[in-house]
Design a protein around this motif. Structure first.
Motif, PDB file in Angstrom:
ATOM      1  N   SER A  94       0.823  -1.213   0.000  1.00 17.70           N
ATOM      2  CA  SER A  94       0.000   0.000   0.000  1.00 17.70           C
ATOM      3  C   SER A  94       0.856   1.261   0.000  1.00 17.70           C
ATOM      4  O   SER A  94       0.440   2.305  -0.506  1.00 17.70           O
ATOM      5  CB  SER A  94      -0.924   0.009   1.221  1.00 17.70           C
ATOM      6  OG  SER A  94      -1.831  -1.070   1.165  1.00 17.70           O
TER       7      SER A  94
ATOM      8  N   VAL B 174      -1.535   7.601   4.448  1.00 18.81           N
ATOM      9  CA  VAL B 174      -1.954   6.402   3.712  1.00 18.81           C
ATOM     10  C   VAL B 174      -1.292   5.159   4.294  1.00 18.81           C
ATOM     11  O   VAL B 174      -1.943   4.113   4.494  1.00 18.81           O
ATOM     12  CB  VAL B 174      -1.603   6.546   2.212  1.00 18.81           C
ATOM     13  CG1 VAL B 174      -1.769   5.206   1.492  1.00 18.81           C
ATOM     14  CG2 VAL B 174      -2.487   7.600   1.556  1.00 18.81           C
TER      15      VAL B 174
ATOM     16  N   LEU C 111      -8.030   6.510  -3.928  1.00 16.00           N
ATOM     17  CA  LEU C 111      -6.602   6.597  -3.628  1.00 16.00           C
ATOM     18  C   LEU C 111      -5.758   6.154  -4.826  1.00 16.00           C
ATOM     19  O   LEU C 111      -4.745   6.784  -5.165  1.00 16.00           O
ATOM     20  CB  LEU C 111      -6.262   5.729  -2.411  1.00 16.00           C
ATOM     21  CG  LEU C 111      -6.628   6.304  -1.047  1.00 16.00           C
ATOM     22  CD1 LEU C 111      -6.369   5.274   0.051  1.00 16.00           C
ATOM     23  CD2 LEU C 111      -5.822   7.568  -0.755  1.00 16.00           C
TER      24      LEU C 111
ATOM     25  N   TYR D 139      -3.152   8.430  -6.884  1.00 17.01           N
ATOM     26  CA  TYR D 139      -1.774   7.969  -7.033  1.00 17.01           C
ATOM     27  C   TYR D 139      -1.378   7.927  -8.507  1.00 17.01           C
ATOM     28  O   TYR D 139      -0.294   8.388  -8.895  1.00 17.01           O
ATOM     29  CB  TYR D 139      -1.658   6.585  -6.394  1.00 17.01           C
ATOM     30  CG  TYR D 139      -0.283   5.965  -6.499  1.00 17.01           C
ATOM     31  CD1 TYR D 139       0.729   6.310  -5.615  1.00 17.01           C
ATOM     32  CD2 TYR D 139      -0.007   5.006  -7.471  1.00 17.01           C
ATOM     33  CE1 TYR D 139       1.985   5.734  -5.701  1.00 17.01           C
ATOM     34  CE2 TYR D 139       1.251   4.429  -7.574  1.00 17.01           C
ATOM     35  CZ  TYR D 139       2.236   4.792  -6.685  1.00 17.01           C
ATOM     36  OH  TYR D 139       3.480   4.228  -6.775  1.00 17.01           O
TER      37      TYR D 139
ATOM     38  N   SER E 103      -3.414   2.320   6.204  1.00 17.11           N
ATOM     39  CA  SER E 103      -3.390   0.978   5.609  1.00 17.11           C
ATOM     40  C   SER E 103      -3.041  -0.062   6.668  1.00 17.11           C
ATOM     41  O   SER E 103      -3.662  -1.152   6.731  1.00 17.11           O
ATOM     42  CB  SER E 103      -2.364   0.928   4.474  1.00 17.11           C
ATOM     43  OG  SER E 103      -2.721   1.819   3.437  1.00 17.11           O
TER      44      SER E 103
ATOM     45  N   TRP F 209      -0.847   3.183  -3.668  1.00 10.22           N
ATOM     46  CA  TRP F 209      -1.943   3.558  -2.769  1.00 10.22           C
ATOM     47  C   TRP F 209      -3.231   2.779  -3.105  1.00 10.22           C
ATOM     48  O   TRP F 209      -3.539   2.534  -4.276  1.00 10.22           O
ATOM     49  CB  TRP F 209      -2.238   5.047  -2.887  1.00 10.22           C
ATOM     50  CG  TRP F 209      -1.096   5.927  -2.451  1.00 10.22           C
ATOM     51  CD1 TRP F 209       0.100   5.535  -1.924  1.00 10.22           C
ATOM     52  CD2 TRP F 209      -1.049   7.346  -2.526  1.00 10.22           C
ATOM     53  NE1 TRP F 209       0.892   6.605  -1.649  1.00 10.22           N
ATOM     54  CE2 TRP F 209       0.207   7.750  -2.019  1.00 10.22           C
ATOM     55  CE3 TRP F 209      -1.931   8.318  -2.969  1.00 10.22           C
ATOM     56  CZ2 TRP F 209       0.587   9.091  -1.934  1.00 10.22           C
ATOM     57  CZ3 TRP F 209      -1.555   9.655  -2.879  1.00 10.22           C
ATOM     58  CH2 TRP F 209      -0.308  10.029  -2.369  1.00 10.22           C
TER      59      TRP F 209
ATOM     60  N   TRP G 281       1.055  10.864   2.105  1.00 10.35           N
ATOM     61  CA  TRP G 281       1.648   9.543   1.915  1.00 10.35           C
ATOM     62  C   TRP G 281       1.800   8.817   3.250  1.00 10.35           C
ATOM     63  O   TRP G 281       1.498   7.615   3.387  1.00 10.35           O
ATOM     64  CB  TRP G 281       3.011   9.693   1.243  1.00 10.35           C
ATOM     65  CG  TRP G 281       3.461   8.486   0.480  1.00 10.35           C
ATOM     66  CD1 TRP G 281       3.202   7.175   0.769  1.00 10.35           C
ATOM     67  CD2 TRP G 281       4.259   8.491  -0.710  1.00 10.35           C
ATOM     68  NE1 TRP G 281       3.783   6.356  -0.144  1.00 10.35           N
ATOM     69  CE2 TRP G 281       4.444   7.134  -1.076  1.00 10.35           C
ATOM     70  CE3 TRP G 281       4.821   9.482  -1.485  1.00 10.35           C
ATOM     71  CZ2 TRP G 281       5.189   6.756  -2.188  1.00 10.35           C
ATOM     72  CZ3 TRP G 281       5.560   9.121  -2.601  1.00 10.35           C
ATOM     73  CH2 TRP G 281       5.740   7.775  -2.958  1.00 10.35           C
TER      74      TRP G 281
END
Length: 463
Positions: free
Chosen positions: A5, A74, A25, A29, A78, A9, A71
């Motif tokens: 991930s 994310v 996402l 990305y 995740s 993303w 980032w």
């Protein structure tokens, strides 16, 4: 899965059934990757245009910070989505540590990029002022005002802690064709005498040419900059630290019969810092050159010179002359221009930016930089660079033939009448005390070999 991930993303969201969030996402990305790939390939030339615009750089720095924060979020989100509900304490610790490493791996390059962009913008705005600030507005649609050439005065100053003021020991006008980038370097010796001053207060004070200010300043070209700084009445209405460049630009314009658009002053001792930040400069030395005050010598051969060594290479007059070192300076300039590649700049970015802020001063407006960047690429990639030096016996510095200088300059740049006049209006050719017969300069042990009256290519003249 968290690592996946971090690389692409949305993977974690798809795995856990959150398809809408994962799709958004992934689309974001993909858009970012496509934009970066397009910028690096299809729009690479436009990057140069934007890279010298402070407002764009400020937005780029903010965008990099935002990208880094997003980032990291994310990655963390995740992991939280994927983490099993029941984990031993050791496993939780290892998982958290792995995620921290991933976040660190994201944060470091993003932070470095944002920092470098900020440093670059700071250096850019410190060295180059806007056109409204320095009174030189630029039409971005026609940055060179329709002129076929842009003429930039390149000055090397010798200011230091043990010296008073600035002596411009290197005076070169770079006349650049705005279409092809072909460049002619017109070099005037620092010890040129009896040159006419520009009309106005300076001409009124020195009607028969510059004669200096006392026995320590006999009236050489390298004294004009400091004279103007110390005598504001010869350049009325001009602020301190701008008086010197303005008077010297006007003086060189009168000597050469060429318009002088802008100037760049490089402090010679700070110049050594720039060379060191580049990792040195590679040169072929053809004969021993005395180095330093302890009897050192730069030996012949291919050498990578450090900053102080490069400075001595360009300035040493032991067993040579002012005119020989003028030739070495042109070759040094050429070598630096060729070796200042993007990799060198990136790996020494902070040092180069700091050295540039300490070393450079100019009146080139920020708005002109995009056009100059494109022009510099032409100069670097195949344009011809030629040099013409007004030195003995072509021109005798104590009794110069200014009509000859202007004719040779005009022929060298091959410009139209809008740029070159054979003789500026009202310019005296010599002092009434000037002898009609010129004699060789006795300085530094006699007359050098006869220089060419035509500009010569640095590619062929430099070793």
């Amino acid at each position: 899965m968290t690592l996946a991930s971090a690389l692409v993303w949305g993977v974690a969201h798809f795995v856990t059934g959150r398809r809408v969030a994962g799709g958004l996402l992934l689309a974001l990305y993909a858009a970012i990757v496509a934009a970066l790939a397009g910028a690096a390939t299809l729009y690479r030339s436009d990057l140069v245009h934007y890279a010298v615009q402070p407002a764009v750089l400020q937005r780029a720095s903010a965008a990099l910070v935002a990208l880094g924060v997003l980032w990291i979020l994310v990655v963390v989100r995740s992991y939280l989505l994927l983490r099993p509900t029941r984990l031993a304490a050791g496993a939780r610790t290892l998982g958290a540590a792995a995620v921290a490493v991933m976040c660190f791996a994201v944060a470091v390059p993003v932070a470095w990029s944002a920092h470098s962009t900020y440093v670059y913008r700071d250096a850019l705005t410190s060295i180059f002022r806007t056109g409204s600030e320095n009174g030189k507005p630029v039409d971005t649609k026609d940055p060179f005002n329709g002129q076929p050439r842009v003429n930039i005065l390149l000055l090397g100053g010798d200011s230091a802690a043990d010296r008073t003021g600035v002596r411009t020991d290197s005076v070169t006008l770079a006349s650049v064709d705005t279409k092809t980038g072909d460049t002619v370097l017109l070099s005037l010796p620092r010890n040129l005498e009896r040159f006419p001053m520009p009309p106005g207060p300076a001409r009124d004070r020195f009607p028969y040419g510059f004669t200096g200010d006392g026995p320590q300043n006999p009236g050489l070209l390298n004294e004009v900059y400091e004279y103007a700084e110390n005598h504001p009445d010869v350049v009325p209405g001009v602020a301190k630290k701008r008086r010197g460049p303005e008077l010297l630009k006007a003086t060189v314009a009168g000597v050469l019969g060429l318009r002088v658009d802008y100037y760049i002053l490089v402090d010679m001792f700070g110049f050594a810092d720039i060379v060191d930040a580049m990792g040195g400069v590679k040169l072929k030395i053809t004969e021993p050159i005395p180095y330093g005050l302890q009897g050192g010598v730069l030996q012949p051969g291919y050498r990578t010179l450090k900053g102080k060594e490069a400075l001595w290479y360009g300035r040493s007059r032991t067993n040579s002359s002012d005119y020989v070192r003028m030739s070495r300076q042109k070759c040094l300039m050429r070598a630096i221009a060729e070796q200042a590649d993007p990799q060198t700049v990136l790996t020494s970015f902070d040092k180069l930016a700091a050295a540039a802020k300490r070393t450079l001063s100019t009146d080139i407006p920020q708005e002109l930089l995009p056009a100059l960047m494109k022009l510099s690429n032409r100069v670097k990639n195949g344009a011809q660079i030629r040099s013409l030096q007004f030195v003995p016996p072509l021109i005798y510095t104590g009794n110069p033939d200014f009509d000859k200088i202007r004719t040779l300059a005009s022929d060298a740049v091959n410009s139209d009448p809008r740029q070159v006049s054979s003789k500026p209006s009202g310019t005296p050719t010599a002092s009434p005390t000037t002898s009609p017969t010129a004699s060789p300069d006795p300085q530094d042990g006699g007359e050098p070999s006869k220089p060419s009256s035509k500009p010569v290519s640095l590619e062929t003249s430099c070793p």
